[in-house]
Design an enzyme around this catalytic site. Sequence first.
Site, PDB file in Angstrom:
ATOM      1  N   VAL A 114      -5.271  -1.189  10.523  1.00  0.00           N
ATOM      2  CA  VAL A 114      -6.023  -0.039  11.022  1.00  0.00           C
ATOM      3  C   VAL A 114      -4.992   0.907  11.653  1.00  0.00           C
ATOM      4  O   VAL A 114      -4.148   0.454  12.427  1.00  0.00           O
ATOM      5  CB  VAL A 114      -7.088  -0.507  12.038  1.00  0.00           C
ATOM      6  CG1 VAL A 114      -7.682   0.662  12.794  1.00  0.00           C
ATOM      7  CG2 VAL A 114      -8.179  -1.303  11.314  1.00  0.00           C
ATOM      8  N   CYS A 161      -3.669  -7.932   4.047  1.00  0.00           N
ATOM      9  CA  CYS A 161      -4.559  -6.801   4.382  1.00  0.00           C
ATOM     10  C   CYS A 161      -3.792  -5.660   5.046  1.00  0.00           C
ATOM     11  O   CYS A 161      -2.962  -5.897   5.933  1.00  0.00           O
ATOM     12  CB  CYS A 161      -5.651  -7.255   5.349  1.00  0.00           C
ATOM     13  SG  CYS A 161      -6.577  -8.697   4.776  1.00  0.00           S
ATOM     14  N   SER A 162      -4.115  -4.436   4.673  1.00  0.00           N
ATOM     15  CA  SER A 162      -3.513  -3.279   5.337  1.00  0.00           C
ATOM     16  C   SER A 162      -4.112  -3.160   6.742  1.00  0.00           C
ATOM     17  O   SER A 162      -5.213  -3.628   6.990  1.00  0.00           O
ATOM     18  CB  SER A 162      -3.762  -2.007   4.527  1.00  0.00           C
ATOM     19  OG  SER A 162      -5.149  -1.778   4.384  1.00  0.00           O
ATOM     20  N   CYS A 169     -11.919   6.001   1.342  1.00  0.00           N
ATOM     21  CA  CYS A 169     -10.466   5.894   1.551  1.00  0.00           C
ATOM     22  C   CYS A 169      -9.676   6.731   0.550  1.00  0.00           C
ATOM     23  O   CYS A 169      -8.447   6.771   0.596  1.00  0.00           O
ATOM     24  CB  CYS A 169     -10.035   4.439   1.501  1.00  0.00           C
ATOM     25  SG  CYS A 169     -10.815   3.488   2.823  1.00  0.00           S
ATOM     26  N   HIS A 185      -2.514   2.596   7.054  1.00  0.00           N
ATOM     27  CA  HIS A 185      -3.595   3.143   6.226  1.00  0.00           C
ATOM     28  C   HIS A 185      -4.599   3.928   7.074  1.00  0.00           C
ATOM     29  O   HIS A 185      -5.739   3.509   7.258  1.00  0.00           O
ATOM     30  CB  HIS A 185      -4.266   1.994   5.462  1.00  0.00           C
ATOM     31  CG  HIS A 185      -5.351   2.401   4.511  1.00  0.00           C
ATOM     32  ND1 HIS A 185      -5.387   3.646   3.901  1.00  0.00           N
ATOM     33  CD2 HIS A 185      -6.438   1.726   4.046  1.00  0.00           C
ATOM     34  CE1 HIS A 185      -6.472   3.707   3.132  1.00  0.00           C
ATOM     35  NE2 HIS A 185      -7.132   2.572   3.198  1.00  0.00           N
TER      36      HIS A 185
END
Lengths: 396, 396
Positions: free
Chosen positions: A215, A212-213, A90, A341
């Site tokens: 998809v 949480c980020s 990432c 992200h």
Amino acid sequence: MSRINDSGNIGVMGTGQTKFGELWEESIETLAKQSIDESLKEAGLDISEIDLLVVGNKLVQQLEGRAHVGALIADEVGYEGPTIHVEGACASGGLAVRQGLLAIKAKTAKRVLVVGVEKMTDVSVGEIGRALMSAASEEEYWAGATFPSIYGMMARAYLEKYNLDEDVLAWPSVKNHDHGIMNPLAQYQKKIGFEKVNKSALVADPLRQLHCSPVSDGAAAVILSGVDKCEVEIIGSGHAGDSLGLHGRKKIWTMKATKTAFKKALNESGMSIEKIGLVELHDCFSITELLALEDMGFCKKGKAATMIKNARKDGYWKIEVEGNRGGLVVNSSGGLKACGHPVGATGVKQVVEVARQIGQKVDKTRRIKELEVGATHNVGGSGATVLVHVLKKSRN
Amino acid sequence: MSRINDSGNIGVMGTGQTKFGELWEESIETLAKQSIDESLKEAGLDISEIDLLVVGNKLVQQLEGRAHVGALIADEVGYEGPTIHVEGACASGGLAVRQGLLAIKAKTAKRVLVVGVEKMTDVSVGEIGRALMSAASEEEYWAGATFPSIYGMMARAYLEKYNLDEDVLAWPSVKNHDHGIMNPLAQYQKKIGFEKVNKSALVADPLRQLHCSPVSDGAAAVILSGVDKCEVEIIGSGHAGDSLGLHGRKKIWTMKATKTAFKKALNESGMSIEKIGLVELHDCFSITELLALEDMGFCKKGKAATMIKNARKDGYWKIEVEGNRGGLVVNSSGGLKACGHPVGATGVKQVVEVARQIGQKVDKTRRIKELEVGATHNVGGSGATVLVHVLKKSRN
């Protein structure tokens, strides 16, 4: 080791960014092209004036079985010069920016086009989960861990170490969604309250869905120049590593590579930390933002959530940092949580956001006034790769 | 643009190479580790004295679904510093070497460990064929072309353009197998005659089985240093691109990127072409060797096969090049054809072979005497990425 800009400063000549989100009509080529075209337009350059194309991408080889990724993107934009594809999980985007800087610093290129791109939403949840998990250690992979569970363990250790309640993990998410509302390129433009985050579904104790980020699909591009006058310069770059798996680390409530990379970049920049008015940091999970703020030294360990909670709300949340009068904005883009992200794009997008804020190129409604210095922070895996960049307004 | 070694020459401090072949007991980690350990031993360094690890690999993300490849290899050898994974199809190894040079030249690292590694023989022929083909253009891919067929078209166009018989394509293979016999690390130690090559099965007209490099496993490593005295130095580096697919090129009997990359590297090196006594070049197919020799300027277009055929046989085939008294050895390792072609490793192996030959570190039985200058040539896809490096004996 000398500064990366020993031989003259390296400027950000152009920037481009697509909207981040579920972009089912787009491919990695069309996304990359959109951001590249925008950056070339801003720079006033033709693609033929670029000496090197660096592509940051993590997943296209795995999800689409495509390789020669540098030449693939080059082909889409009619570029026939040399290309590189870099992958660092990432942190692929931040790594790509750094390779661009090194090529200029090594005097092998005058103008480098760096593009980060990712297409993640065309596959099933299982597939994307498996593909993302490939950036962790084999031990973690085969034990059945996922990144939420790995960061969940870090969060649990952190909360216990500093005797904090679980609910403090909500603050980065609440803030970043407030920021995302202002950013038209963000995946989410939606306020989420403290209560809502804390009542969202548990994913991997103590991390909940709204920690949480998402998809995402998206691309971002920057044109770096060693020869042109630019409004914004990159004055520091730091790159550090750590053991791949959590089991190789003595302390999991801190990220060693963040400390090292930030220290290197700040040293190179010649800046002191209180000059930084904006940091775009890697909040893949809310715990990651807390760790990053503390490990970079914006506050003492265990204090980041309280610091965010106590921020002045002035459009952006402005965090009080000792010695910094204007306050520190963290993730004006909305961060990974609200802006999205697309993993290979994130590190480049962070540079785009900071450069545009310093250059006063974002929409008036969301400009950070009188911003002179900003930083980016991009993490690969659970911290085995970290890239930090420091940018400032040019004095020219 | 200045020379890559403006700030002092960059030396090859250590080299490592595994045997190339079908190594079913090995994984990318164990192969990488073997070559890394050997290079560290030769350099007299501990892994902790390395500032940066660069990994060249094309296929592990596709074939094994693994990412964060830099950190993955780092983990295997107990390295916790910064890592990069670069991919440029079959030029991933050469690209990795170049990133190592740039990091030193940019003064961000003193000693860089570069490793190229590939594991190709654990999957079916269909799978490896598909994975390799991902480095070509989509148009070629969806039309059903394969790399043998793409290079086959180049070979056919070349033979017609220069009015040559098909059987001349055999000479690179015959020579490279003669060389491979001497190299204990080569995949094949087996003589093949001119007749045998020309009677081998037709794969993609006019290319036959024995014109094609094999599918291989293997790894190679070099340690580059900007601070240590080394016997061998890298004095030139060239990196060039071209359109991804053949249909984007006006002439397919020449490789534009080879010309550009070689010219850049030679200019940087300050050497003239007749000083080069060894070139490890990219003979993925025998046509590729012919094109490379001509495009680099070792002979006129259409003359390479005759030049090879007329070589003096003195252990190695020594090719007569104007102005070069000792003669030119092409692919002392056996080249991709006989030494093998683990794609991400090849570009690093070429540097290892040339450095060891110049440093007189290969077994006595196969040393090229009084070798001062050598070059490497590494191709990605059908020529959309080319890397060239020039090495010389240090004067220190």
